[in-house]
Design an enzyme around this catalytic site. Sequence first.
Site, PDB file in Angstrom:
ATOM      1  N   LYS A   1      81.155  38.124 -38.251  1.00 34.40           N
ATOM      2  CA  LYS A   1      80.551  37.110 -36.912  1.00 34.40           C
ATOM      3  C   LYS A   1      79.022  37.420 -37.148  1.00 34.40           C
ATOM      4  O   LYS A   1      78.621  38.484 -37.038  1.00 34.40           O
ATOM      5  CB  LYS A   1      81.101  37.485 -35.716  1.00 34.40           C
ATOM      6  CG  LYS A   1      82.595  37.012 -35.644  1.00 34.40           C
ATOM      7  CD  LYS A   1      83.005  35.737 -35.720  1.00 34.40           C
ATOM      8  CE  LYS A   1      84.364  35.486 -35.418  1.00 34.40           C
ATOM      9  NZ  LYS A   1      84.856  33.865 -35.436  1.00 34.40           N
TER      10      LYS A   1
ATOM     11  N   LYS B   1      92.572  24.937 -38.931  1.00 34.98           N
ATOM     12  CA  LYS B   1      93.187  25.596 -38.149  1.00 34.98           C
ATOM     13  C   LYS B   1      94.084  24.657 -37.656  1.00 34.98           C
ATOM     14  O   LYS B   1      93.744  23.365 -36.962  1.00 34.98           O
ATOM     15  CB  LYS B   1      92.243  26.005 -36.873  1.00 34.98           C
ATOM     16  CG  LYS B   1      91.321  27.351 -37.569  1.00 34.98           C
ATOM     17  CD  LYS B   1      90.579  27.632 -36.235  1.00 34.98           C
ATOM     18  CE  LYS B   1      89.544  28.730 -36.780  1.00 34.98           C
ATOM     19  NZ  LYS B   1      88.614  29.124 -35.755  1.00 34.98           N
TER      20      LYS B   1
ATOM     21  N   GLU C   1      80.068  29.710 -42.124  1.00 33.24           N
ATOM     22  CA  GLU C   1      80.955  28.856 -41.576  1.00 33.24           C
ATOM     23  C   GLU C   1      80.288  28.179 -40.174  1.00 33.24           C
ATOM     24  O   GLU C   1      79.899  29.196 -39.360  1.00 33.24           O
ATOM     25  CB  GLU C   1      82.281  29.473 -41.216  1.00 33.24           C
ATOM     26  CG  GLU C   1      83.511  28.862 -40.382  1.00 33.24           C
ATOM     27  CD  GLU C   1      84.411  29.642 -40.140  1.00 33.24           C
ATOM     28  OE1 GLU C   1      85.599  29.124 -39.640  1.00 33.24           O
ATOM     29  OE2 GLU C   1      84.517  30.800 -40.649  1.00 33.24           O
TER      30      GLU C   1
ATOM     31  N   ASP D   1      84.372  24.151 -39.505  1.00 32.04           N
ATOM     32  CA  ASP D   1      85.292  24.764 -38.653  1.00 32.04           C
ATOM     33  C   ASP D   1      85.396  23.675 -37.465  1.00 32.04           C
ATOM     34  O   ASP D   1      86.245  22.603 -37.414  1.00 32.04           O
ATOM     35  CB  ASP D   1      85.189  26.023 -38.136  1.00 32.04           C
ATOM     36  CG  ASP D   1      86.125  26.691 -37.417  1.00 32.04           C
ATOM     37  OD1 ASP D   1      87.307  25.856 -36.875  1.00 32.04           O
ATOM     38  OD2 ASP D   1      85.920  27.900 -37.053  1.00 32.04           O
TER      39      ASP D   1
ATOM     40  N   LYS E   1      85.332  38.558 -43.158  1.00 33.21           N
ATOM     41  CA  LYS E   1      84.471  37.588 -42.494  1.00 33.21           C
ATOM     42  C   LYS E   1      83.826  38.245 -41.420  1.00 33.21           C
ATOM     43  O   LYS E   1      84.486  39.022 -40.679  1.00 33.21           O
ATOM     44  CB  LYS E   1      85.159  36.452 -41.954  1.00 33.21           C
ATOM     45  CG  LYS E   1      84.594  35.460 -41.032  1.00 33.21           C
ATOM     46  CD  LYS E   1      85.435  34.279 -40.830  1.00 33.21           C
ATOM     47  CE  LYS E   1      86.320  34.361 -39.602  1.00 33.21           C
ATOM     48  NZ  LYS E   1      86.943  33.094 -39.184  1.00 33.21           N
TER      49      LYS E   1
ATOM     50  N   SER F   1      89.006  39.134 -40.449  1.00 34.68           N
ATOM     51  CA  SER F   1      87.954  38.484 -39.466  1.00 34.68           C
ATOM     52  C   SER F   1      87.339  39.774 -38.613  1.00 34.68           C
ATOM     53  O   SER F   1      88.242  40.393 -37.712  1.00 34.68           O
ATOM     54  CB  SER F   1      88.113  37.430 -38.573  1.00 34.68           C
ATOM     55  OG  SER F   1      86.924  36.863 -37.669  1.00 34.68           O
TER      56      SER F   1
ATOM     57  N   ASP G   1      80.353  33.730 -40.442  1.00 33.08           N
ATOM     58  CA  ASP G   1      80.721  32.671 -39.268  1.00 33.08           C
ATOM     59  C   ASP G   1      79.958  32.899 -38.122  1.00 33.08           C
ATOM     60  O   ASP G   1      79.708  33.887 -37.302  1.00 33.08           O
ATOM     61  CB  ASP G   1      82.147  33.137 -38.699  1.00 33.08           C
ATOM     62  CG  ASP G   1      82.826  32.101 -37.873  1.00 33.08           C
ATOM     63  OD1 ASP G   1      82.293  31.213 -37.846  1.00 33.08           O
ATOM     64  OD2 ASP G   1      84.066  32.290 -37.330  1.00 33.08           O
TER      65      ASP G   1
ATOM     66  N   GLY H   1      92.026  31.690 -38.313  1.00 30.20           N
ATOM     67  CA  GLY H   1      92.832  32.196 -37.059  1.00 30.20           C
ATOM     68  C   GLY H   1      92.262  32.055 -35.714  1.00 30.20           C
ATOM     69  O   GLY H   1      91.050  31.830 -35.580  1.00 30.20           O
TER      70      GLY H   1
END
Length: 371
Positions: A166, A265, A216, A241, A164, A138, A191, A293
């Site tokens: 952001k 998670k 996500e 998520d 991944k 990530s 994400d 994570g």
Amino acid sequence: MVIPFKKIILHRLNMRMIFPFSTSFGTMQEKDFFIIEAVDMDGNRGFGESVAFPIPWYTEETVKSNKDMMEDLLIPILRENPIEHPNDVFPLFGRLRGNNMAKAAIEGAVWDLYAKREGLTLAKALGGEKTEIDAGISIGIQPTIGDLLEEIEGFLEQGYKRIKLKIKPGHDVDMLRQVRATFPDTPIMADANSAYTLHDIELLKQLDDLDLMMIEQPLQHHDIIDHAKLQKEIKTPICLDESIHSLYDAQKAIELGSCKIINIKVGRVGGLSESVKIHDYCKANGIPVWCGGMLEAGVGRAHNIAITTLSNFVLPGDTAGSSRYWERDIIKPEVIVENGAINVPTAPGIGYEIDEEALEEFRIEKQEFDM
């Protein structure tokens, strides 16, 4: 046989990450958290880790609220109610609403202790089958596109099997297009951390041309209704998520068609027992899962490795190597990624030893509770 608890120890740690990590929530570099140690009458020690942040960015929980919940309510419940198996913990804690991260931290220590008492790896105790797991990475929001492309290149050279990225309004489609142009065959997901609304449908439709693994949590953190509307409008699979806090949430999201993938998670859903139930339900309904994570140190990272050995964790998770975040982790050996995979440890419990010197170095507070 009842697990003979002797004491619970709360170690409060403060660790500084190698690099600041930025999302649509904000930026952090200092990690303030708890290591929970459960000790039995035979001297066995089990460890869990809290994952709440100091500020309620991700959920309503904070480091401080976790502390209050554990010492005022959860530890007394564990003291007053004998348990024979870690699966007994979640129903006991269920009399209290919310506070899943506090619950998961203590339950995780109980799971590790139980596995060690039984001579099992935590992975086997949970029903896991894999001997290695695929590792994804990530990457937080970077200052420039050049910095981002350099970061991605470095992690791909290390063998990570999924990237991944952001995103947030103003830092999304154009950035992803540049990344895809540079890395045409790399598995990439975006994400959003709840940064968008249904007013952004036309923008989000543009992601369909980028062959992303998923987007996500694009919409509100508690939502499953609008996500169902959005999934009907876009081809890119939606992964939920923040919306999934329980098996019930997962059942309703799948029933409504709110997502095609679910991120599990452990802290968010209240522990390993509920994680297994969500995994099993998703598997039965053809919904792949992966392990997210929370910038964990070594103990939390070890728990993530264990849960990822279950068969329906078919997508690479966020469990990177220790060196991605820490100059020195609190476990020995540290988590290592080789050729994009992590070997599942074979020693009982989490499979890693606590680095006692590191634990003492980073500890800022310690409390013991007799059981």
